[in-house]
Design an enzyme around this catalytic site. Structure first.
Site, PDB file in Angstrom:
ATOM      1  CE  LYS A 296      -0.623  -4.825   3.108  1.00 32.07           C
ATOM      2  NZ  LYS A 296      -0.807  -6.100   2.372  1.00 32.07           N
TER       3      LYS A 296
ATOM      4  CG  HIS B 125      -9.913   2.586   1.739  1.00 30.44           C
ATOM      5  ND1 HIS B 125     -10.014   1.211   1.644  1.00 30.44           N
ATOM      6  CD2 HIS B 125      -8.730   2.836   2.361  1.00 30.44           C
ATOM      7  CE1 HIS B 125      -8.938   0.651   2.180  1.00 30.44           C
ATOM      8  NE2 HIS B 125      -8.151   1.609   2.621  1.00 30.44           N
TER       9      HIS B 125
ATOM     10  CE1 TYR C 128      -3.070  -3.027   5.416  1.00 33.80           C
ATOM     11  CE2 TYR C 128      -2.491  -0.895   4.479  1.00 33.80           C
ATOM     12  CZ  TYR C 128      -2.920  -2.202   4.314  1.00 33.80           C
ATOM     13  OH  TYR C 128      -3.185  -2.680   3.056  1.00 33.80           O
TER      14      TYR C 128
ATOM     15  CB  SER D   6      -0.890   0.009   1.241  1.00 32.73           C
ATOM     16  OG  SER D   6      -1.444   1.284   1.466  1.00 32.73           O
ATOM     17  CB  SER D   7       0.559   4.535  -1.622  1.00 33.72           C
ATOM     18  OG  SER D   7      -0.762   4.842  -1.229  1.00 33.72           O
ATOM     19  CB  CYS D   8      -0.326   3.893   3.984  1.00 33.98           C
ATOM     20  SG  CYS D   8      -0.342   2.161   4.469  1.00 33.98           S
TER      21      CYS D   8
END
Length: 309
Positions: free
Chosen positions: A141, A180, A137, A108-110
């Site tokens: 990742k 989201h 989270y 994920s881009s987070c």
């Protein structure tokens, strides 16, 4: 990949996993392996290792994850870090133990720092503090990426990681507490229209900027990269284009047909100010997103009407 290769898609019932399965079937792949949570608990190491050794798939897509929006990430912090760590660790270690050399991990881009230079290059990973609302989270990742890199370095496996931007499309979660932003806006606008409301409420200030990728575009990227034998470093997958949350809400209103006004609830968190991915590395591999945001929102709304109303 060959069309008779054994391909295991972990998380096939989720939005991402189901899109990968759709793409594989459309491309004529004949041996796709799936298991429901009831059939295989990915947080149980012995179960995962036994399954992978018995099935011995040639390729593995890790789309299984516990996901959610700002509220869910910030509220269920222990669940998000524990479950995601366990699933990815069991699948990556289990793949190695079963002799599976080709694996793709979806992140994920987070994972990138909260206040990252824009657009975000893959090399910015671990260069600054994370956004606090989804730190557990994101850390899980990041651990998955490093697991893949470490197995490659030590054992010569071909485990790759792709980092998609914000996803939406068929199979999305429309729960207003845990979803989201885009699916939440679709549901809010639809229900406001049905009630005849004069306004609908959007969390935050409307100022943060976000990039959105239609989930079937992500599936296209994953299958294309695996088929081409991409074994390079971490790769961003996105559109390279972003919009403000206000602009997104206005686009959703237009698609849904809600003619009231937007009210922003500034007591709710904004999250990261901006998350635009640099997608030049994916473009160098011959991949670009195809579905424009306005078209994707229309497709997502039709899926919502068909399956969630």
């Amino acid at each position: 990949m060959k069309q008779d290769s054994k391909i295991y898609v972990a998380g096939h019932r989720g939005m991402v996993g189901s899109a990968i399965v759709r793409r594989l079937k459309a491309d004529g792949y004949q041996h796709i392996i799936t298991r429901t949570h009831a059939e295989l608990d990915l947080t149980r190491q012995t179960e995962v290792e036994a399954f992978l050794k018995a099935e011995k798939p040639d390729y593995l897509f890790i789309a299984a994850a516990k996901v959610g929006g700002i509220h869910a990430n910030n509220t269920y912090r222990a669940d998000f870090i524990y479950q995601n760590l366990m699933m990815e660790a069991n699948l990556i270690q289990g793949a190695y133990a079963a002799g599976i050399n080709d694996l793709m991990f979806l992140g994920s881009s987070c994972i990138y720092p909260r206040d990252c230079p824009q657009p975000i290059k893959e090399e910015y990973l671990l260069t600054g503090p994370l956004e606090q609302t989804n730190e557990p989270y994101a850390l899980a990742k990041i651990a998955g990426i490093k697991l893949c890199e470490s197995f490659n370095a030590q054992y010569g496996t071909r485990y790759t990681s792709v980092m998609p931007t914000n996803l939406y499309g068929p199979g999305d979660n429309y729960d207003l507490q845990n979803s989201h932003v885009l699916p939440a806006l679709i549901r809010k606008a639809h229900e406001a229209k049905l009630r005849g409301d004069a306004e609908y409420v959007v969390w935050g200030s409307g100022k943060p900027m976000r990039e959105f990728l239609y989930v079937d575009d992500l599936a296209d990227a994953c299958v294309q990269l695996m088929t081409a034998g991409y074994h390079g470093p971490l790769l961003n997958i996105g559109t390279g284009v972003d919009v403000t949350i206000r602009e997104l809400a206005e686009q959703v209103m237009k698609v849904v047909g809600f003619e009231g006004r937007i009210v922003f609830d500034s007591t709710k968190p904004d999250g990261t100010p901006r998350k635009l991915l640099d997608v030049s590395a994916a473009a160098a591999q011959g991949w670009r997103a195809k579905v424009a945001l306005a078209d994707g929102i229309q497709l997502a709304y039709q899926d919502f009407l068909k399956n969630y109303t």
